[in-house]
Design a protein around this motif. Structure first.
Motif, PDB file in Angstrom:
ATOM      1  N   UNK A 128       0.804  -1.220   0.000  1.00  0.00           N
ATOM      2  CA  UNK A 128       0.000   0.000   0.000  1.00  0.00           C
ATOM      3  C   UNK A 128       0.845   1.281   0.000  1.00  0.00           C
ATOM      4  N   UNK A 129       1.864   1.343   0.848  1.00  0.00           N
ATOM      5  CA  UNK A 129       2.674   2.549   0.961  1.00  0.00           C
ATOM      6  C   UNK A 129       3.749   2.627  -0.117  1.00  0.00           C
ATOM      7  N   UNK A 130       4.005   1.510  -0.805  1.00  0.00           N
ATOM      8  CA  UNK A 130       5.114   1.429  -1.746  1.00  0.00           C
ATOM      9  C   UNK A 130       6.150   0.458  -1.212  1.00  0.00           C
ATOM     10  N   UNK A 131       7.084   0.046  -2.059  1.00  0.00           N
ATOM     11  CA  UNK A 131       8.107  -0.903  -1.638  1.00  0.00           C
ATOM     12  C   UNK A 131       9.064  -0.261  -0.633  1.00  0.00           C
ATOM     13  N   UNK A 132       9.429  -1.053   0.352  1.00  0.00           N
ATOM     14  CA  UNK A 132      10.287  -0.560   1.426  1.00  0.00           C
ATOM     15  C   UNK A 132      11.636  -0.093   0.903  1.00  0.00           C
ATOM     16  N   UNK A 133      12.161  -0.758  -0.132  1.00  0.00           N
ATOM     17  CA  UNK A 133      13.481  -0.381  -0.636  1.00  0.00           C
ATOM     18  C   UNK A 133      13.494   1.055  -1.146  1.00  0.00           C
ATOM     19  N   UNK A 134      12.403   1.503  -1.762  1.00  0.00           N
ATOM     20  CA  UNK A 134      12.342   2.871  -2.257  1.00  0.00           C
ATOM     21  C   UNK A 134      12.058   3.847  -1.138  1.00  0.00           C
ATOM     22  N   UNK A 135      11.123   3.512  -0.268  1.00  0.00           N
ATOM     23  CA  UNK A 135      10.784   4.419   0.833  1.00  0.00           C
ATOM     24  C   UNK A 135      11.986   4.639   1.753  1.00  0.00           C
ATOM     25  N   UNK A 145       4.517   7.798   1.311  1.00  0.00           N
ATOM     26  CA  UNK A 145       3.552   7.087   0.473  1.00  0.00           C
ATOM     27  C   UNK A 145       3.966   7.232  -0.988  1.00  0.00           C
ATOM     28  N   UNK A 146       4.281   6.128  -1.641  1.00  0.00           N
ATOM     29  CA  UNK A 146       4.689   6.164  -3.043  1.00  0.00           C
ATOM     30  C   UNK A 146       3.449   6.251  -3.929  1.00  0.00           C
ATOM     31  N   UNK A 197       6.126   9.446  -7.839  1.00  0.00           N
ATOM     32  CA  UNK A 197       6.217  10.531  -6.875  1.00  0.00           C
ATOM     33  C   UNK A 197       5.945   9.988  -5.490  1.00  0.00           C
ATOM     34  N   UNK A 198       5.872  10.875  -4.515  1.00  0.00           N
ATOM     35  CA  UNK A 198       5.535  10.428  -3.166  1.00  0.00           C
ATOM     36  C   UNK A 198       5.032  11.590  -2.320  1.00  0.00           C
ATOM     37  N   UNK A 199       4.323  11.225  -1.276  1.00  0.00           N
ATOM     38  CA  UNK A 199       3.793  12.190  -0.321  1.00  0.00           C
ATOM     39  C   UNK A 199       4.247  11.799   1.076  1.00  0.00           C
ATOM     40  N   UNK A 200       4.617  12.784   1.870  1.00  0.00           N
ATOM     41  CA  UNK A 200       5.057  12.559   3.247  1.00  0.00           C
ATOM     42  C   UNK A 200       3.976  13.067   4.197  1.00  0.00           C
ATOM     43  N   UNK A 201       3.496  12.167   5.057  1.00  0.00           N
ATOM     44  CA  UNK A 201       2.515  12.524   6.081  1.00  0.00           C
ATOM     45  C   UNK A 201       3.075  12.099   7.434  1.00  0.00           C
ATOM     46  N   UNK A 254      -3.765  12.345  10.706  1.00  0.00           N
ATOM     47  CA  UNK A 254      -4.045  12.337   9.278  1.00  0.00           C
ATOM     48  C   UNK A 254      -3.395  11.161   8.554  1.00  0.00           C
ATOM     49  N   UNK A 255      -2.335  10.596   9.127  1.00  0.00           N
ATOM     50  CA  UNK A 255      -1.651   9.470   8.477  1.00  0.00           C
ATOM     51  C   UNK A 255      -2.615   8.316   8.195  1.00  0.00           C
ATOM     52  N   UNK A 256      -3.429   7.865   9.164  1.00  0.00           N
ATOM     53  CA  UNK A 256      -4.351   6.754   8.874  1.00  0.00           C
ATOM     54  C   UNK A 256      -5.406   7.111   7.815  1.00  0.00           C
ATOM     55  N   UNK A 257      -5.814   8.373   7.772  1.00  0.00           N
ATOM     56  CA  UNK A 257      -6.817   8.774   6.777  1.00  0.00           C
ATOM     57  C   UNK A 257      -6.242   8.696   5.368  1.00  0.00           C
ATOM     58  N   UNK A 258      -5.018   9.213   5.196  1.00  0.00           N
ATOM     59  CA  UNK A 258      -4.393   9.152   3.879  1.00  0.00           C
ATOM     60  C   UNK A 258      -4.044   7.705   3.521  1.00  0.00           C
ATOM     61  N   UNK A 259      -3.645   6.921   4.521  1.00  0.00           N
ATOM     62  CA  UNK A 259      -3.344   5.505   4.274  1.00  0.00           C
ATOM     63  C   UNK A 259      -4.594   4.773   3.794  1.00  0.00           C
ATOM     64  N   UNK A 260      -5.753   5.086   4.386  1.00  0.00           N
ATOM     65  CA  UNK A 260      -6.987   4.449   3.980  1.00  0.00           C
ATOM     66  C   UNK A 260      -7.375   4.882   2.569  1.00  0.00           C
ATOM     67  N   UNK A 261      -7.259   6.169   2.295  1.00  0.00           N
ATOM     68  CA  UNK A 261      -7.579   6.664   0.970  1.00  0.00           C
ATOM     69  C   UNK A 261      -6.640   6.040  -0.064  1.00  0.00           C
ATOM     70  N   UNK A 262      -5.364   6.011   0.258  1.00  0.00           N
ATOM     71  CA  UNK A 262      -4.340   5.481  -0.635  1.00  0.00           C
ATOM     72  C   UNK A 262      -4.593   4.003  -0.935  1.00  0.00           C
ATOM     73  N   UNK A 263      -4.881   3.240   0.114  1.00  0.00           N
ATOM     74  CA  UNK A 263      -5.098   1.807  -0.058  1.00  0.00           C
ATOM     75  C   UNK A 263      -6.390   1.475  -0.774  1.00  0.00           C
ATOM     76  N   UNK A 264      -7.400   2.319  -0.593  1.00  0.00           N
ATOM     77  CA  UNK A 264      -8.709   2.065  -1.192  1.00  0.00           C
ATOM     78  C   UNK A 264      -8.760   2.445  -2.671  1.00  0.00           C
ATOM     79  N   UNK A 265      -8.146   3.542  -3.027  1.00  0.00           N
ATOM     80  CA  UNK A 265      -8.309   4.086  -4.379  1.00  0.00           C
ATOM     81  C   UNK A 265      -7.083   3.941  -5.277  1.00  0.00           C
ATOM     82  N   UNK A 266      -6.021   3.322  -4.776  1.00  0.00           N
ATOM     83  CA  UNK A 266      -4.797   3.273  -5.561  1.00  0.00           C
ATOM     84  C   UNK A 266      -4.133   1.909  -5.400  1.00  0.00           C
ATOM     85  N   UNK A 267      -3.663   1.344  -6.524  1.00  0.00           N
ATOM     86  CA  UNK A 267      -3.025   0.031  -6.483  1.00  0.00           C
ATOM     87  C   UNK A 267      -1.506   0.088  -6.536  1.00  0.00           C
TER      88      UNK A 267
END
Length: 404
Positions: free
Chosen positions: A75-82, A103-104, A260-264, A275-288
């Motif tokens: 969900x957040x992106x691969x750990x190696x990149x983050x 968040x990638x 790209x990426x976003x930092x929360x 806000x981190x859990x809200x963006x994580x939920x949005x990210x996981x729900x609407x983005x693959x």
């Protein structure tokens, strides 16, 4: 009966760069022989760096082997990149940002537009004027901006912060306190920057009032002066008030690869809610997630060789910026930007509107730029040129302008 989102009807005209594209198409149909040089949309022209291409090939080969194949990304992106981002972009600049707070995505534009979904439509937004259109347009779509006034070019519920020659194109702290504050530095479109002490004032202001700063740092790789912060998290207290957006598009030429990426920060809250859990939920729900091969390419940007090659490309574009800046000044234009950003901001000659100057350059010189009024009312009588063109074509473009 199906009903539409009527907020879309509040958007004036078409998207800025779509309108530019349509005007170019019409001109080319009427003048098929015209040789047009495009310095309008900020799309890169240099090929992807060799170290990144090599990594892309390796990652593609991995996808053809059952042992190394990758499906959906985490969900957040691969750990190696983050982890690479957290270390190279933040910790090495003494910014306390962890891999878990990154968040990638497939680009900063999407994240800048989508971030407003985790906030109430009752929030008032503040934007620089002129400003990247996505900030305002995405909030209009959400129903947050109120009625549009075609006479002023402004929405009733938006707090506009004029960025003019008089204030160095850097906004002043607004008297009317906004809930969400969009800042972009180095700035698109003006090329202006904000020094650390000034940015600290914005952080202090946001912490004091409980506002959230949405900080677009897509052009930080182009900063050349030491006193200019690359991240808002270089400021004390920013973890309590700021979300930051970054892009590989201009940094590493990924406009066609998309990354790209976003930092929360974990401690960032609104109304006592993290806000981190809200963006994580949005990210996981609407983005693959961005593809594995693209995230591996992003990791290569942080390798020693990749970094060297990417910085060489940045230097190439900034040399273009220097050429445009100096040539236009010599031709008598009033110009700014082009030092810490790949954009040159110039005043249109006489009393030409920015769209009149667009037509004039296209018809008389075959050069395309971006009308300043497309970025907001304070952009009227200004014009943006980008440094992302080919060197030879960039030189030819400014020579054509100089002959007008």
């Amino acid at each position: 009966m199906a009903k539409i989102n009527r907020n879309y009807l509040s958007l004036p005209g078409s998207y800025l760069f779509s309108r530019i594209g349509e005007k170019i198409r019409c001109f080319q149909e009427q003048h098929p022989e015209a040789d047009i040089i495009r310095l309008g949309i900020g799309d890169v022209t240099q090929p992807i760096a060799p170290a990144i291409i090599s990594t892309l090939h390796d990652a593609v080969d991995e996808m053809g082997d059952a042992e190394t194949f990758h499906g959906y990304a985490p969900d957040l992106g691969y750990e190696f990149l983050r982890s690479a981002i957290a270390q190279k972009d933040y910790r090495e600049r003494n910014c306390d940002i962890s891999a878990e707070e990154i968040f990638i995505s497939d680009g900063a534009k999407c994240d800048c537009g989508n971030i407003q979904e985790i906030f109430s439509t009752d929030n008032r937004i503040a934007v620089c004027d002129p400003v990247y259109p996505v900030y305002v347009d995405s909030n209009v779509m959400a129903g947050r901006c109120g009625k549009y006034d075609p006479q002023t070019g402004r929405f009733a519920n938006v707090i506009y912060m004029p960025c003019t020659k008089e204030n160095g194109y850097v906004p002043q702290l607004p008297e009317e306190v906004p809930d969400l504050i969009y800042l972009c530095f180095p700035n698109n479109p003006t090329g202006a920057v904000m020094k650390k002490d000034k940015l600290q004032e914005w952080v202090d202001y946001a912490v004091y009032h409980g506002s959230v700063i949405l900080y677009d740092a897509a052009y930080e790789a182009y900063i050349s002066e030491a006193e200019i912060p690359h991240s808002i998290y270089e400021c004390e207290g920013a973890r309590k008030c700021a979300i930051e957006f970054r892009s590989f598009s201009k940094t590493a030429g990924f406009t066609g690869l998309r990354l790209g990426f976003t930092v929360v920060p974990k401690e960032l809250e609104a109304e006592g809610t993290a806000l981190w859990p809200l963006w994580a939920r949005r990210h996981g729900t609407k983005y693959n997630g961005a593809p594995y091969i693209i995230q591996r390419a992003g990791e290569a940007v942080y390798s020693a060789e990749g970094r060297r090659q990417v910085l060489s490309q940045v230097a190439y574009y900034m040399e273009n910026a220097k050429i445009i800046y100096s040539s236009l000044r010599s031709a008598g234009y009033e110009v700014s930007g082009g030092v810490n950003a790949p954009y040159i901001w110039l005043r249109t000659p006489g009393r030409m509107t920015s769209w009149e100057f667009f037509d004039y350059l296209l018809e008389e010189a075959g050069v395309v730029g971006t009308p300043g009024s497309g970025f907001g009312p304070s952009g009227e009588h200004y014009f943006r040129l980008t440094a992302f063109g080919d060197r030879k074509r960039t030189i030819e473009a400014v020579e054509r302008i100089g002959r007008l």
